[in-house]
Scaffold this motif. Structure first.
Motif, mmCIF file in Angstrom:
data_model
loop_
_atom_site.group_PDB
_atom_site.id
_atom_site.type_symbol
_atom_site.label_atom_id
_atom_site.label_comp_id
_atom_site.label_asym_id
_atom_site.label_seq_id
_atom_site.Cartn_x
_atom_site.Cartn_y
_atom_site.Cartn_z
ATOM 1 N N LYS A 248 0.803 -1.063 -0.103
ATOM 2 C CA LYS A 248 0.048 0.021 -0.052
ATOM 3 C C LYS A 248 0.841 1.337 0.043
ATOM 4 N N SER A 249 0.613 2.232 -0.626
ATOM 5 C CA SER A 249 1.311 3.251 -0.743
ATOM 6 C C SER A 249 1.440 4.098 0.608
ATOM 7 N N SER A 250 2.364 4.647 0.821
ATOM 8 C CA SER A 250 2.785 5.480 2.058
ATOM 9 C C SER A 250 1.710 6.720 2.288
ATOM 10 N N HIS A 251 1.305 7.043 1.074
ATOM 11 C CA HIS A 251 0.402 8.381 0.968
ATOM 12 C C HIS A 251 -1.016 8.124 1.190
ATOM 13 N N SER A 252 -1.215 6.714 1.331
ATOM 14 C CA SER A 252 -2.718 6.328 1.383
ATOM 15 C C SER A 252 -3.156 6.563 2.842
ATOM 16 N N GLU B 126 -2.334 0.397 -4.437
ATOM 17 C CA GLU B 126 -0.981 -0.533 -3.937
ATOM 18 C C GLU B 126 -0.245 -0.753 -5.479
#
Length: 83
Positions: free
Chosen positions: A29-33, A42
Motif C-alpha cells: 500500500k502507498s505510504s501516502h494512503s 497499491e
C-alpha cells in the motif's frame, strides 16, 4: 503496508489442471494512503513490470509499467506540490 500476495494461474495452464503454474504478486500500500482507505493505491514490483491497482477494487483493472516508465512517473509525481 500489506503483505498480501495475489496468486494468478499462468495463461499457459490448461483448464483440466494439468501443467499449472501459479505466480504471485506481493502488493504494498502507498505510504501516502490514509487509514480510511478512501484513496488507496497499491503496487507490486516484479523485475520487468510494476503493477498498480486500487486497493478498494482488488479484482478490478490494473496498470502495468516498465521499470523506466515507473521511475519517470515517480520522479514526476514527487516533484509536484500536493494541494
Amino acid at each position: 503496508m500489506s503483505n498480501e500476495s495475489a496468486w494468478f494461474t499462468s495463461s499457459y495452464s490448461n483448464a483440466e489442471g494439468g501443467a499449472c503454474v501459479e505466480v504471485a504478486l506481493s502488493w504494498s500500500k502507498s505510504s501516502h494512503s490514509g487509514n480510511y482507505d478512501a484513496q488507496c493505491v497499491e503496487v507490486a514490483a516484479c523485475p520487468t513490470t510494476v503493477h498498480v491497482r486500487d486497493s478498494k477494487d482488488k479484482a478490478g483493472p490494473q496498470l502495468a509499467f516498465g521499470p523506466d516508465a515507473w521511475a519517470a512517473f515517480v520522479a514526476f509525481a514527487g516533484a509536484q506540490s500536493v494541494a
